[in-house]
Scaffold this motif. Sequence first.
Motif, PDB file in Angstrom:
ATOM      1  N   VAL A  95       4.045   4.920  12.895  1.00 17.10           N
ATOM      2  CA  VAL A  95       4.574   3.658  13.418  1.00 17.10           C
ATOM      3  C   VAL A  95       5.551   3.047  12.424  1.00 17.10           C
ATOM      4  O   VAL A  95       6.641   2.589  12.790  1.00 17.10           O
ATOM      5  CB  VAL A  95       3.429   2.673  13.722  1.00 17.10           C
ATOM      6  CG1 VAL A  95       3.989   1.330  14.190  1.00 17.10           C
ATOM      7  CG2 VAL A  95       2.488   3.252  14.769  1.00 17.10           C
ATOM      8  N   THR A  96       5.174   3.048  11.147  1.00 10.29           N
ATOM      9  CA  THR A  96       6.054   2.523  10.105  1.00 10.29           C
ATOM     10  C   THR A  96       7.375   3.277  10.091  1.00 10.29           C
ATOM     11  O   THR A  96       8.457   2.674   9.998  1.00 10.29           O
ATOM     12  CB  THR A  96       5.378   2.633   8.727  1.00 10.29           C
ATOM     13  OG1 THR A  96       4.152   1.898   8.742  1.00 10.29           O
ATOM     14  CG2 THR A  96       6.280   2.084   7.628  1.00 10.29           C
ATOM     15  N   THR A  97       7.294   4.585  10.193  1.00  5.54           N
ATOM     16  CA  THR A  97       8.506   5.410  10.201  1.00  5.54           C
ATOM     17  C   THR A  97       9.406   5.062  11.369  1.00  5.54           C
ATOM     18  O   THR A  97      10.628   4.932  11.227  1.00  5.54           O
ATOM     19  CB  THR A  97       8.130   6.904  10.259  1.00  5.54           C
ATOM     20  OG1 THR A  97       7.338   7.236   9.115  1.00  5.54           O
ATOM     21  CG2 THR A  97       9.385   7.758  10.283  1.00  5.54           C
ATOM     22  N   GLN A  98       8.831   4.875  12.561  1.00  8.05           N
ATOM     23  CA  GLN A  98       9.622   4.536  13.744  1.00  8.05           C
ATOM     24  C   GLN A  98      10.297   3.177  13.592  1.00  8.05           C
ATOM     25  O   GLN A  98      11.469   3.000  13.943  1.00  8.05           O
ATOM     26  CB  GLN A  98       8.731   4.538  14.991  1.00  8.05           C
ATOM     27  CG  GLN A  98       8.317   5.935  15.445  1.00  8.05           C
ATOM     28  CD  GLN A  98       7.474   5.872  16.703  1.00  8.05           C
ATOM     29  OE1 GLN A  98       6.706   4.936  16.919  1.00  8.05           O
ATOM     30  NE2 GLN A  98       7.601   6.884  17.554  1.00  8.05           N
ATOM     31  N   VAL A  99       9.554   2.220  13.070  1.00  6.65           N
ATOM     32  CA  VAL A  99      10.114   0.872  12.876  1.00  6.65           C
ATOM     33  C   VAL A  99      11.282   0.915  11.904  1.00  6.65           C
ATOM     34  O   VAL A  99      12.348   0.326  12.140  1.00  6.65           O
ATOM     35  CB  VAL A  99       9.025  -0.097  12.381  1.00  6.65           C
ATOM     36  CG1 VAL A  99       9.650  -1.420  11.946  1.00  6.65           C
ATOM     37  CG2 VAL A  99       7.985  -0.336  13.468  1.00  6.65           C
TER      38      VAL A  99
END
Length: 270
Positions: free
Chosen positions: A257-261
């Motif tokens: 999720v962090t990577t996508q954000v």
Amino acid sequence: MSEQTAPRTAAGDSTDRPVDRTGGGTGRGSGGTGRGSGGGDVGGPGTVGPEPSTARGEQTRQLILETALRLFRERGYAQTTMRAIAREAGVAVGNAYYYFESKEHLIQGFYRRTHADHVVAAAPALAAETDFAARLRAVLHAGIDVLTPSHAFAATFFKTAAEPTSPLSPFSAQSSEARTEAIRLFEEVLAGSTAKVDPQLRPDLPELLWLGYLGVILYWVHDRSPDQSKTRLLIDGAVPLVDRLVGLSRLRVLRPVTTQVLELIRSLRH
């Protein structure tokens, strides 16, 4: 030297800027030294003042800025012209343009001064605290403390700043210096804390915190509660949530999720 009124700008300002028919110009970057023949702070509309690095020049610069902010409060941003600012400050119109090339440059000066005051106001807490939440809370409250005297007229120029093409926008090229300095303050919030942050998130977190601060300021501009007390509640309620999200960013299950954000944010920058 004859004088001609410049066209009305997008911000609604009839700039009254004098035009130098000799080709030398009245503002900085005109090719001249920027000094009038007498080297003083007074003169005709096309006369420029002393170098701003001198003590007297800095006093004149601050006088013009303070006068402009007062008139913005009293008359509104769009209704205040550079000629009116010069008249109220007791300087020639050419001198006003020597120190500030336009009303937009005056607001940029306000941004820089406000940021400098913000750094000073936040310094004691940053020197004393290592807890990330405490540091972030202190910096956000310090920012509102510094802005509070300007609340009465803040909405006026924030309307202009909200225009995508406005040089007053916090995302404009003209605001790049103020933006960089503001993000640097949030870099200090993170660097001096004991927070454990996902390595992917750490480089971008200061900018994300600054964006959050812009959201707080926007809320503050519209906050009509006594002494903008609801803005204080917003800060106190949001900081623990941010602190928890920063801590959770290290969990393996949340890394996708962090990577996508972060990928989304980086793609929006270009």
